[in-house]
Structures are given as C-alpha cells and as structure tokens.
Design a protein around this motif. Sequence first.
Motif, PDB file in Angstrom:
ATOM      1  N   MET A  37       0.834  -1.207   0.000  1.00 49.30           N
ATOM      2  CA  MET A  37       0.000   0.000   0.000  1.00 49.30           C
ATOM      3  C   MET A  37       0.861   1.247   0.000  1.00 49.30           C
ATOM      4  O   MET A  37       1.542   1.544   0.991  1.00 49.30           O
ATOM      5  CB  MET A  37      -0.904  -0.017   1.240  1.00 49.30           C
ATOM      6  N   PRO A  38       0.874   2.013  -1.096  1.00 51.21           N
ATOM      7  CA  PRO A  38       1.596   3.292  -1.102  1.00 51.21           C
ATOM      8  C   PRO A  38       0.702   4.407  -0.564  1.00 51.21           C
ATOM      9  O   PRO A  38      -0.300   4.757  -1.191  1.00 51.21           O
ATOM     10  CB  PRO A  38       1.925   3.500  -2.589  1.00 51.21           C
ATOM     11  N   PHE A  39       1.047   4.936   0.604  1.00 52.15           N
ATOM     12  CA  PHE A  39       0.306   6.065   1.162  1.00 52.15           C
ATOM     13  C   PHE A  39       0.883   7.341   0.551  1.00 52.15           C
ATOM     14  O   PHE A  39       2.030   7.712   0.813  1.00 52.15           O
ATOM     15  CB  PHE A  39       0.407   6.081   2.687  1.00 52.15           C
ATOM     16  N   ALA A  40       0.068   8.009  -0.253  1.00 47.95           N
ATOM     17  CA  ALA A  40       0.541   9.112  -1.081  1.00 47.95           C
ATOM     18  C   ALA A  40       0.994  10.306  -0.246  1.00 47.95           C
ATOM     19  O   ALA A  40       0.515  10.526   0.872  1.00 47.95           O
ATOM     20  CB  ALA A  40      -0.565   9.542  -2.033  1.00 47.95           C
ATOM     21  N   ALA A  41       1.905  11.091  -0.807  1.00 49.11           N
ATOM     22  CA  ALA A  41       2.221  12.387  -0.212  1.00 49.11           C
ATOM     23  C   ALA A  41       0.943  13.215  -0.184  1.00 49.11           C
ATOM     24  O   ALA A  41       0.171  13.209  -1.148  1.00 49.11           O
ATOM     25  CB  ALA A  41       3.298  13.090  -1.027  1.00 49.11           C
ATOM     26  N   GLY A  42       0.703  13.897   0.947  1.00 51.78           N
ATOM     27  CA  GLY A  42      -0.528  14.654   1.089  1.00 51.78           C
ATOM     28  C   GLY A  42      -1.708  13.801   1.504  1.00 51.78           C
ATOM     29  O   GLY A  42      -2.855  14.135   1.190  1.00 51.78           O
ATOM     30  N   SER A  43      -1.429  12.690   2.207  1.00 53.31           N
ATOM     31  CA  SER A  43      -2.510  11.828   2.685  1.00 53.31           C
ATOM     32  C   SER A  43      -2.325  11.533   4.166  1.00 53.31           C
ATOM     33  O   SER A  43      -1.272  11.810   4.755  1.00 53.31           O
ATOM     34  CB  SER A  43      -2.556  10.520   1.893  1.00 53.31           C
ATOM     35  N   VAL A  44      -3.360  10.945   4.757  1.00 51.32           N
ATOM     36  CA  VAL A  44      -3.379  10.581   6.186  1.00 51.32           C
ATOM     37  C   VAL A  44      -3.889   9.154   6.299  1.00 51.32           C
ATOM     38  O   VAL A  44      -4.733   8.729   5.499  1.00 51.32           O
ATOM     39  CB  VAL A  44      -4.305  11.542   6.971  1.00 51.32           C
ATOM     40  N   TRP A  45      -3.381   8.411   7.267  1.00 45.99           N
ATOM     41  CA  TRP A  45      -3.952   7.098   7.566  1.00 45.99           C
ATOM     42  C   TRP A  45      -3.901   6.853   9.068  1.00 45.99           C
ATOM     43  O   TRP A  45      -3.083   7.411   9.779  1.00 45.99           O
ATOM     44  CB  TRP A  45      -3.274   5.984   6.782  1.00 45.99           C
ATOM     45  N   ILE A  46      -4.857   6.041   9.538  1.00 43.35           N
ATOM     46  CA  ILE A  46      -5.037   5.768  10.957  1.00 43.35           C
ATOM     47  C   ILE A  46      -5.162   4.260  11.152  1.00 43.35           C
ATOM     48  O   ILE A  46      -5.857   3.587  10.376  1.00 43.35           O
ATOM     49  CB  ILE A  46      -6.312   6.437  11.499  1.00 43.35           C
TER      50      ILE A  46
END
Length: 291
Positions: free
Chosen positions: A232-241
């Motif tokens: 899973m690539p969490f993009a620049a400018g994103s948030v995850w919890i």
Amino acid sequence: MESQIIEIGLTEWQVDNPNQEWITALEAGKVLYFPQLAFQLLESERKLLDPAVRDPKSRNISLDARGHIKGAAGGTEQQLALAAMVGRFREQALALVHTLLPKYRDALRIAPTSYRPMQVETRAQSWRADDRRMHVDAFPSRPNYGERILRVFTNVNPDGVPRVWRVGEPFETVARRFLPRAKPYVRWQASVLKALHVTKSFRSEYDHLMLQLHDGMKGDMQYQQDAQQVTMPFAAGSVWICFSDQASHAVMSGQCQYMMEQTLHLAPEQQYDPQASPLAILTRLVGHPLV
C-alpha cells in the motif's frame, strides 16, 4: 482476503457525523486511509522539510505534552517553528480522532507527536527491530496490559514520494497461527525482568503473548513471504489511521522520511466494541484472563 484498507474521501480534519462502519473497521484492525486529507504546510514551514532540522543524535523530532520540542537542530527560531508545525499537526490529528471516534475523546492518553524528516540510520538492525518485516506493535520494556496503540500518520514528502507499507492478515488469523508456537508465560521470569529493570513494570501474560506474536511473525521468513498481504503506497498529502498493535504491517525500506505521527493510547474497555481488542481476542483463544 477481505480488504484491510478502507479508503475514505474526507477532505477536512473532522467528521460531521460519526460513521459506524469506519469505527467497526478500525476496531477490527483495519487501516483507515484518507488520500485527500493533506496536512497543509505554511509557506514559511517548507524549509523545515530538510533532514538537517533533526539533531543527528536523535531518532526523530518529537513534541511532548507540554509543547517542548526534542531532537531538533538549529537555533531558537527554528526550534520554535518546528514546535509550531508539529503542534498544529497534533491539533488536527486530535480533531480528526475526536470527531471520528467521539466515545474516545475523554479516554485517550496522548503520547508525544513525532516528525521524521529523514530516514533514520541505516546501520544493521536485529531482525526483531526490523520494521520492514510484517508485525504487530509490542514493546519488550514497556508492558501495557492491553492498552491500545492508536496512530495517526501523515506523509508530507515534498517530492511526492509515497510511504509504502505492506498490510497483512486480520489479528485473529495471525494469533491462531502463532499462539501455538508461543513460549509459555512464567511469572517468576516476569518478576526477574522487573527486578533487573529490563521492563519498566511487571510483564503480564498479555504482554508476553504480544511479544511472542511480534517475534514469531518477524522471525518466520516463510510467513513474511507467503502471508496474505497487500502493498500500500500512502501518497504524499494523505493521512492514515490504525491500531498498530492490531493491524499487521511492515514499513518498506527507504520510505521513512517526511512523515508526522501522533500516538494515542486507549484502555480496551473504552472501545466501542471491547471484544474486538487484541486483549479480548487473545483471552478468548487462550481461555483464561491475561492481565
């Protein structure tokens, strides 16, 4: 495998109406991903996206509950700017959690907020410390008796580089695989560890089993390769919890720079569904109280 990542189109750092499906997913160990929820930097803060703002003797920059910045390089002006930026992220992360999970609001214990402007040292690590291997979070020196570890992450990489994770199987699937291999819990050994200050407090059977899962997963290279998982690539400018003590995850090498993270602790009985917690799952599988 049912998806362990729930994508949510939120664009503001607050949820107008709590969504029970999101809450249930999070408490089941899934990752909530907000691809359009950027942490907006002030123009004056862009210069802080530089590895040189970290004291090379520190693993990362952190802001404690009193607003004191640690691990930062530079003079007073730069340290104040870092404290303001990280503090603003903490406020936004708390606003998101408090509106996403309003039942948690008065029950959360807030840990320091961290900023990692660069990949930490590349020296050889033991396999236990290698977070590139799939694991659930557990701490050898800090027993927590089932207290949950909720984490809010944001990728602020100025070059658009994603932060890449591998996300694996549900917690109960992991537990059923690795519990039969776990070394038995021995109370006198826990007493010795406390007496020698190896642990900060007495290690409960829950903490022992969580470490056995953590080490069992990391030490099994066949499992690392063959377990059901997604990259899973969490993009620049994103948030995850996620609850990092429950979500099976690995952080791919070379993707550790330009990230901010807020850790929050929660007693498992304060969850919407306490029976979804790792403590409840392990207690059910083992058949006796663990704390």
